[in-house]
Enzyme design. Structure first.
Site, PDB file in Angstrom:
ATOM      1  N   GLU A 282      -9.461   3.356   2.317  1.00 52.82           N
ATOM      2  CA  GLU A 282      -8.980   3.519   0.941  1.00 52.82           C
ATOM      3  C   GLU A 282      -7.864   2.537   0.587  1.00 52.82           C
ATOM      4  O   GLU A 282      -7.676   2.181  -0.578  1.00 52.82           O
ATOM      5  CB  GLU A 282      -8.487   4.955   0.725  1.00 52.82           C
ATOM      6  CG  GLU A 282      -7.060   5.263   1.149  1.00 52.82           C
ATOM      7  CD  GLU A 282      -6.790   5.069   2.633  1.00 52.82           C
ATOM      8  OE1 GLU A 282      -5.631   4.745   2.973  1.00 52.82           O
ATOM      9  OE2 GLU A 282      -7.708   5.240   3.465  1.00 52.82           O
TER      10      GLU A 282
ATOM     11  N   ASP B 194      -2.686  10.314   3.863  1.00 52.56           N
ATOM     12  CA  ASP B 194      -4.082   9.897   4.020  1.00 52.56           C
ATOM     13  C   ASP B 194      -4.819  10.853   4.952  1.00 52.56           C
ATOM     14  O   ASP B 194      -4.673  10.788   6.172  1.00 52.56           O
ATOM     15  CB  ASP B 194      -4.144   8.474   4.571  1.00 52.56           C
ATOM     16  CG  ASP B 194      -5.579   7.965   4.669  1.00 52.56           C
ATOM     17  OD1 ASP B 194      -6.464   8.560   4.010  1.00 52.56           O
ATOM     18  OD2 ASP B 194      -5.799   6.984   5.394  1.00 52.56           O
TER      19      ASP B 194
ATOM     20  N   ASP C  50       1.674   6.267   5.714  1.00 48.41           N
ATOM     21  CA  ASP C  50       0.669   5.362   5.168  1.00 48.41           C
ATOM     22  C   ASP C  50       1.109   4.697   3.873  1.00 48.41           C
ATOM     23  O   ASP C  50       0.346   3.971   3.260  1.00 48.41           O
ATOM     24  CB  ASP C  50      -0.666   6.101   4.960  1.00 48.41           C
ATOM     25  CG  ASP C  50      -1.863   5.188   5.180  1.00 48.41           C
ATOM     26  OD1 ASP C  50      -1.700   4.127   5.817  1.00 48.41           O
ATOM     27  OD2 ASP C  50      -2.960   5.529   4.702  1.00 48.41           O
TER      28      ASP C  50
ATOM     29  N   LYS D 179       0.833  -1.203   0.000  1.00 48.20           N
ATOM     30  CA  LYS D 179       0.000   0.000   0.000  1.00 48.20           C
ATOM     31  C   LYS D 179       0.869   1.256   0.000  1.00 48.20           C
ATOM     32  O   LYS D 179       1.701   1.450   0.880  1.00 48.20           O
ATOM     33  CB  LYS D 179      -0.897  -0.007   1.230  1.00 48.20           C
ATOM     34  CG  LYS D 179      -1.720   1.276   1.436  1.00 48.20           C
ATOM     35  CD  LYS D 179      -2.457   1.236   2.768  1.00 48.20           C
ATOM     36  CE  LYS D 179      -3.128   2.570   3.087  1.00 48.20           C
ATOM     37  NZ  LYS D 179      -3.768   2.568   4.426  1.00 48.20           N
TER      38      LYS D 179
ATOM     39  N   LYS E 108     -10.276  12.323   8.640  1.00 50.24           N
ATOM     40  CA  LYS E 108      -9.748  11.883   9.925  1.00 50.24           C
ATOM     41  C   LYS E 108      -9.762  13.038  10.929  1.00 50.24           C
ATOM     42  O   LYS E 108      -9.729  14.203  10.536  1.00 50.24           O
ATOM     43  CB  LYS E 108      -8.300  11.406   9.761  1.00 50.24           C
ATOM     44  CG  LYS E 108      -8.092  10.158   8.940  1.00 50.24           C
ATOM     45  CD  LYS E 108      -6.609   9.848   8.847  1.00 50.24           C
ATOM     46  CE  LYS E 108      -6.356   8.587   8.041  1.00 50.24           C
ATOM     47  NZ  LYS E 108      -6.802   7.370   8.743  1.00 50.24           N
TER      48      LYS E 108
ATOM     49  N   ASP F 133     -12.188   6.600   4.118  1.00 52.30           N
ATOM     50  CA  ASP F 133     -10.956   6.373   4.878  1.00 52.30           C
ATOM     51  C   ASP F 133     -10.559   4.902   4.875  1.00 52.30           C
ATOM     52  O   ASP F 133      -9.513   4.552   5.414  1.00 52.30           O
ATOM     53  CB  ASP F 133     -11.118   6.883   6.313  1.00 52.30           C
ATOM     54  CG  ASP F 133      -9.788   7.005   7.039  1.00 52.30           C
ATOM     55  OD1 ASP F 133      -8.754   7.145   6.347  1.00 52.30           O
ATOM     56  OD2 ASP F 133      -9.777   6.968   8.287  1.00 52.30           O
TER      57      ASP F 133
ATOM     58  N   ARG G  62      -7.431  -0.627   1.085  1.00 53.53           N
ATOM     59  CA  ARG G  62      -7.866  -1.889   0.496  1.00 53.53           C
ATOM     60  C   ARG G  62      -8.311  -1.717  -0.949  1.00 53.53           C
ATOM     61  O   ARG G  62      -8.242  -2.664  -1.742  1.00 53.53           O
ATOM     62  CB  ARG G  62      -8.970  -2.507   1.350  1.00 53.53           C
ATOM     63  CG  ARG G  62     -10.258  -1.701   1.435  1.00 53.53           C
ATOM     64  CD  ARG G  62     -11.124  -2.075   2.619  1.00 53.53           C
ATOM     65  NE  ARG G  62     -10.510  -1.644   3.877  1.00 53.53           N
ATOM     66  CZ  ARG G  62     -11.010  -1.919   5.081  1.00 53.53           C
ATOM     67  NH1 ARG G  62     -12.135  -2.604   5.192  1.00 53.53           N
ATOM     68  NH2 ARG G  62     -10.400  -1.502   6.165  1.00 53.53           N
TER      69      ARG G  62
END
Length: 531
Positions: A380, A301, A319, A296, A308, A378, A382
Site C-alpha cells: 500500500e 498497517d 509505518d 510514506k 499481515k 499490503d 507505494r
C-alpha cells in the site's frame, strides 16, 4: 536557539508536540561552556575520552588542567577500556568542580565525527541519571559531540502512569506536565553559539521524528498526524495545506482513497512549504535547486485484506516513519534558514480491512491518471507515495527525495541499520555518500529493468507488485519511478529497518524509533543549497 540551564530552554518542536501528542521523549538542553571554568558550570559530571594504543591516552581533557594526570591514573587503576562506546566513571579528584568524571572509549584510531557522535550517545545513555553533564568531547568536534549526546539521551516512556494514577487521561496529562522534568542539560566545551544552535536544531528534528513514530496508532492517526504536522509547520513559518478525505476523493487521489478506504479514520495529504527565504527564492528563479520531499505516512498497517501475520504487527505503528522524517526535515530546513526552497508532500492513511477496503483484483486510478491492478493490499505504501509524487512534481522541482518504511526486502538485503538508496544514478550515489558521512549508512542500490517488467498488467497500466519475490526493494522503487516527472532528479530511501530499531540500543540510537533518515535528507538539502 541557544540553550540554557537557567532559562529552562524548550526546543521549538517539542514545545508544539507537547501540546498535540500524549507523550514526548526526553530532551536535552544544550549550551556552550564559553570561557567559564569547570567549577563555574554547576555540572554533576565531566565527560572525557580515551584512545587506545601502547598506553591509554586521555584526550579531550584540557578543561581538567593539572588534574588530568590524576584522572588518567585513576582510570588506569580501574582498568578503564578505550573500546568504542565503553564507559568508565570515577569520582572526580578534589577541586575539579564536578562530582565525577566519565571516560568514553573512542577506539584506537583518530576519531571522525561519527565516532564522536556514537561515543557521546553511548555516554548519554550510560549517564541517564545525571542531570547536568559537561562534555569535553567538544574539543574534538563540538557539533558531533552535542548531536551524539542529544540523540543518545532521548528515551520514550509513552503513557506509563505518572504519580500512581490509574486514569489514562491523568496519565497523559502527567506525561505532558512532567516534560520539563525530563529535560537534562549538556554543556559543551569548545562549542560556539553557532555550534550549539545547529546541534540543538538537528537533535530537535530527530527527536520530532522519533516522537511521531513512537506514538501509538490509537493516538496518532491521519487526522491527528495532519493536525500535528500543520501546527509544526505553522510554528516554523511554513505554508501549510491539508486535504481531507473528501477533498482527496474529489481531487482524484486514488491511491490514498483506496488505501484509506477500509478505515473509519480517513486519509489526509499534508503540504508544507519552505520558500528558502528571499535568497532561496532568488536562487530558484535563477535555475538553482528546488526540492520536493515525500514521505510514506501509513499510521498503522494491518496489510488490509491481504492481512499481515499477527506476530510483531505492533511494530507497524512505525509505518509512518518516512512521513515523520520528512515533516521533521522541512521544519528543520526552516529552523536553519537553508537557502533552498523545499516542499514536503506527505500522504497519510490507515490501512485496515473493512467493508470499504480495497481488494486484490481491484483496479484503481492513481492521481494523474495511471491505472493500477491491485495484487496485494499490503503493498500500500507505494500507492499513497505515487499520488504524492505526482502532486509534488506539479510544483516543478529539480530534485525529489522520497522515503518510506517500504519493503521487508530492504531488511533482507541490507539489514536493520543500512537504508537502501535508489533512483537516478548521479543523485542516488551522491545521497548515499552523504548518508554515510552523516552516520546513517545509506547504500546505493540498482533498479534492474527485469524487475520492472514484472509490474506489467494485462488489465491496467501497472500492477502494484510483481509475481516474483526477487529484488523486492528494487521492484518497489521501479513502481515509484513511473510517477516521477522525466526532468526531475530523484532518490528513494527505503528505511524499513533503519527507521525502527527492534534490537538493543547502540551509540546514539535508542530502541524503537531512530529518526532515520532526517540527517541524510538535511545533508542532501545543504548540498543542494551549496553550503
Amino acid at each position: 536557539m541557544t540553550t540554557s540551564r537557567n532559562t529552562g530552554f524548550v526546543t521549538p518542536n517539542s514545545a508544539v508536540l507537547e501540546e498535540v501528542l500524549p507523550a514526548t521523549g526526553t530532551r536535552v538542553s544544550i549550551e556552550a561552556a564559553g570561557d567559564r571554568a569547570l567549577a563555574d558550570l554547576g555540572a554533576d559530571c565531566l565527560l572525557v575520552a580515551l584512545l587506545d594504543g601502547e598506553d591509554l591516552e586521555l584526550v579531550a581533557s584540557s578543561v581538567l588542567g593539572d588534574k588530568a594526570a590524576d584522572v588518567l591514573a585513576q582510570l588506569e587503576a580501574v582498568d578503564a577500556s578505550a573500546k568504542l562506546e565503553k564507559i568508565t566513571r570515577i569520582p572526580a579528584p578534589e577541586g575539579c568542580g564536578v562530582a565525577s568524571v566519565a571516560a568514553v572509549g573512542l577506539g584506537d584510531a583518530d576519531p571522525d565525527a561519527e565516532t564522536i557522535r556514537r561515543a557521546s550517545g553511548a555516554a548519554a545513555r550510560a549517564l541517564g541519571s545525571v542531570d547536568h553533564v559537561v562534555s569535553a568531547l567538544g574539543e574534538l568536534d563540538a557539533v558531533a559531540a552535542a548531536e551524539g549526546f542529544g540523540m543518545g539521551a532521548y528515551s520514550y516512556g509513552g503513557l506509563k502512569k505518572k504519580g500512581g494514577s490509574d486514569d489514562a487521561a491523568d496519565s497523559a496529562a502527567g506525561a505532558k506536565d512532567g516534560a520539563a522534568d525530563k529535560r537534562r542539560t549538556l554543556t559543551v566545551v569548545g562549542a560556539s553559539d553557532a555550534d550549539v544552535e545547529r546541534a540543538a536544531a538537528v537533535v530537535d528534528a530527530v527527536a520530532t521524528a522519533r516522537d511521531f513514530v513512537n506514538t501509538a496508532s490509537s493516538h496518532l492517526y491521519p487526522e491527528v498526524f495532519a493536525d500535528a504536522a500543520a501546527k509544526l509547520g505553522e510554528s516554523a513559518g511554513l505554508d501549510v495545506e491539508v486535504l481531507d478525505d473528501e477533498a482527496l476523493a474529489a481531487g482524484g487521489f486514488g491511491g490514498l482513497t483506496a488505501v484509506g478506504g477500509g478505515s473509519v479514520r480517513g486519509p489526509r495529504l499534508v503540504r508544507l512549504t519552505w520558500h528558502g527565504g528571499a535568497e532561496g527564492d532568488a536562487k530558484a528563479a535563477d535555475g538553482a535547486a528546488k526540492v520536493a520531499l515525500v514521505g510514506k505516512g501509513v499510521t498503522f498497517d494491518t496489510g488490509g485484506i491481504s492481512l499481515k501475520p499477527g506476530a510483531n504487527m505492533d511494530n507497524m505503528i512505525s509505518d509512518m516513519g518516512g512521513a515523520a522524517a520528512v515533516i521533521a526535515t522541512v521544519v528543520l530546513a526552516a529552523r536553519l534558514g537553508l537557502e533552498v526552497p523545499v516542499t514536503a508532500t506527505v500522504p497519510m492513511a490507515e490501512n485496515m480491512p473493512g467493508g470499504r477496503a480495497y481488494r486484490p483484483g481491484d483496479v484503481i486510478t492513481q492521481y494523474g491518471g495511471t491505472t493500477v491492478e491491485i495484487l496485494n493490499t499490503d503493498a500500500e505504501g507505494r500507492l499513497i507515495l505515487a499520488d504524492a509524487i505526482v502532486r509534488a512534481c506539479e510544483d516543478g522541482p529539480t530534485h525529489l527525495i522520497d522515503t518510506a518504511t517500504l519493503t521487508g526486502a530492504q531488511l533482507v538485503a541490507l539489514g536493520g541499520r543500512t537504508p537502501g538508496v535508489l533512483g537516478t544514478d548521479e543523485f542516488r550515489d551522491r545521497v548515499a555518500e552523504l548518508s554515510r558521512d552523516a552516520g546513517e549508512g545509506g547504500w546505493a542500490m540498482p533498479i534492474p529493468e527485469e524487475g520492472a517488467e514484472g509490474l506489467k498488467s494485462p488489465v491496467a497500466d501497472l500492477r502494484n507488485i510483481s509475481n516474483s519475490r526477487e529484488a523486492g526493494m528494487s521492484v518497489a522503487a521501479a513502481y515509484l519511478r513511473e510517477f516521477v516527472a522525466d526532468d526531475v532528479e530523484w532518490v528513494h530511501i527505503d528505511v524499513a529497518g533503519p527507521a525502527y530499531n527492534t534490537n538493543a540500543p547502540w551509540g546514539y540510537t535508542p530502541k524503537r524509533a531512530t529518526g532515520v533518515p532526517v540527517r541524510t535528507m538535511l545533508a542532501a538539502l545543504e548540498d543542494l543549497a551549496g553550503k
